[in-house]
Design an enzyme around this catalytic site. Structure first.
Site, mmCIF file in Angstrom:
data_model
loop_
_atom_site.group_PDB
_atom_site.id
_atom_site.type_symbol
_atom_site.label_atom_id
_atom_site.label_comp_id
_atom_site.label_asym_id
_atom_site.label_seq_id
_atom_site.Cartn_x
_atom_site.Cartn_y
_atom_site.Cartn_z
ATOM 1 N N THR A 169 14.178 46.356 -10.545
ATOM 2 C CA THR A 169 12.935 46.742 -10.499
ATOM 3 C C THR A 169 11.967 45.434 -10.351
ATOM 4 O O THR A 169 12.235 44.168 -10.960
ATOM 5 C CB THR A 169 12.556 47.418 -11.946
ATOM 6 O OG1 THR A 169 11.129 47.412 -12.093
ATOM 7 C CG2 THR A 169 13.314 46.661 -13.183
ATOM 8 N N TYR A 207 12.219 47.405 -21.151
ATOM 9 C CA TYR A 207 12.784 48.007 -19.875
ATOM 10 C C TYR A 207 13.004 46.957 -18.878
ATOM 11 O O TYR A 207 14.314 46.761 -18.215
ATOM 12 C CB TYR A 207 11.682 48.913 -19.317
ATOM 13 C CG TYR A 207 12.018 49.287 -18.031
ATOM 14 C CD1 TYR A 207 13.349 49.908 -17.597
ATOM 15 C CD2 TYR A 207 11.155 49.110 -16.899
ATOM 16 C CE1 TYR A 207 13.666 50.418 -16.536
ATOM 17 C CE2 TYR A 207 11.629 49.591 -15.367
ATOM 18 C CZ TYR A 207 12.933 50.107 -15.313
ATOM 19 O OH TYR A 207 12.945 50.447 -13.792
#
Ligand code: UDP
Length: 329
Positions: free
Chosen positions: A118, A142
């Site tokens: 990501t 995250y």
């Protein structure tokens, strides 16, 4: 037949679109998913094995039975806010879960992996567009949970010969043009689905998180990439590894930024009615602008986004959300 690909998280948003692309590219597709955030009815290209990546015995036996040629690993949690509130959940599922996949691959002798990473691993970059060598400094658990896996992949590559392609997604958006799969999150927190779902419900107003950023209209800039283009990049990455390619990392974005306000205008244009919205405060942790430098994927994978103009993204997503609403969702 290209061989068998074992897809963790194949019942989710990006995973299900990739299953379709792998199937279309001639792969035999097997999804391994615990359905905690995925959906049985989105597993349409190949069989489903229900299982948790943290259940090492089940994972090992599934991999031994399937004997895949490659693994595509999507199974992960992806809410930034939840990761701040419950970091252990994210490090367990995303980081330890990925280690479980790698160990199962090692035992089963599988040496090719596609990993969903990501742009959240970059944090708040000091230069734009962000290339693959932009320093990575996540600002939430995250992003860290994914960055740790990137490092572990390098080390497993050196020690055990597992070749991996890490794909750092920017803002995945849109839906399958034939309406066979699409974005279904509970709860939904993303801009485009929220704006579209609001068009289907009376009394829903979108809140724009801040209009005082240093951007062209004051709202945040993001690089929205159609999920079908993402899926095409994954199919190309599998081909690259099958052809003997070494471990690599690629950004997957378009190189073009769009503001929140431009999305709101595009949703109004595509749906034919204005989007009710108010301006709220900034959301914590939102960088003003995130735009990919994606030349490397073009050069090495021959990848070219073909569906990622904003109106195509929004009209395919609109088709999907209307279908979902008509089916009672
Ligand atoms: N956003 C917004 N209102 C919402 C949801 C998102 O203004 O209800 C903004 C958010 O601040 C960001 C952009 O839309 O600038 C995209 O957010 P999203 O959650 O879709 O993706 P992210 O960039 O966080 O991965």
């Amino acid at each position: 037949m290209s061989g068998t690909v074992f897809v963790t998280g194949g019942a989710g948003y990006v995973g299900s679109h990739c299953c379709k692309a792998f199937h279309q590219a001639g792969w035999n597709v097997v999804t391994y998913d615990n359905l905690s955030r995925g959906w049985r009815d989105l597993v349409r290209w190949g069989e489903l094995i229900e299982g948790d990546i943290l259940d090492e015995a089940r994972l090992a036996s599934a991999m031994a039975d399937v004997k895949p040629d490659a693994v595509a690993h999507f199974a992960a949690l992806a809410y930034v806010g939840e990761s701040v509130d419950d970091p252990g959940l994210y490090y367990r599922n995303n980081t330890l879960g990925s280690m479980a996949i790698l160990d199962a691959m090692k035992t089963a002798g599988v040496d090719k992996l596609i990993f969903s990473s990501t742009c959240a691993t970059y944090g708040v970059p000091d230069r734009m567009p962000m290339t693959e060598d932009t320093p990575q400094s996540p600002i939430n658990p995250y992003g860290w949970s994914k960055l740790f896996v990137e490092k572990i992949l390098d080390d497993y590559g050196h020690a055990h010969g597992i070749r991996s392609v890490k794909l750092r997604y920017f803002n995945a958006a849109g839906a399958d043009a034939n309406g066979e799969t699409g974005e279904r999150h509970e709860p939904e927190t993303h801009l485009i689905p929220l704006a579209l779902q609001g068009q289907l419900r009376d009394g829903f107003g979108l809140t724009i998180f801040g209009d005082d950023f240093d951007t062209r209209d004051g709202t945040c800039v993001r690089d929205y990439v159609h999920v079908t283009d993402l899926a095409d990049a994954h199919a190309r990455a599998l081909d690259y590894l099958r052809g003997g390619g070494g471990s690599e990392v690629f950004n997957l974005g378009t190189g073009t930024g769009t503001t929140v306000m431009e999305i709101v205008e595009a949703v109004a244009r595509v749906t034919g009615r204005p989007v009710q919205h108010t301006i709220g405060p900034r959301r914590e942790g939102d960088p003003p602008a995130l735009v990919a430098g994606a030349d490397k994927a073009r050069e090495m994978l021959g990848w070219q986004p073909r569906h990622s103009d904003i109106d195509t993204i929004i009209s395919t997503a609109w088709g999907w959300h209307q279908k979902e609403a008509n089916s009672g969702r």
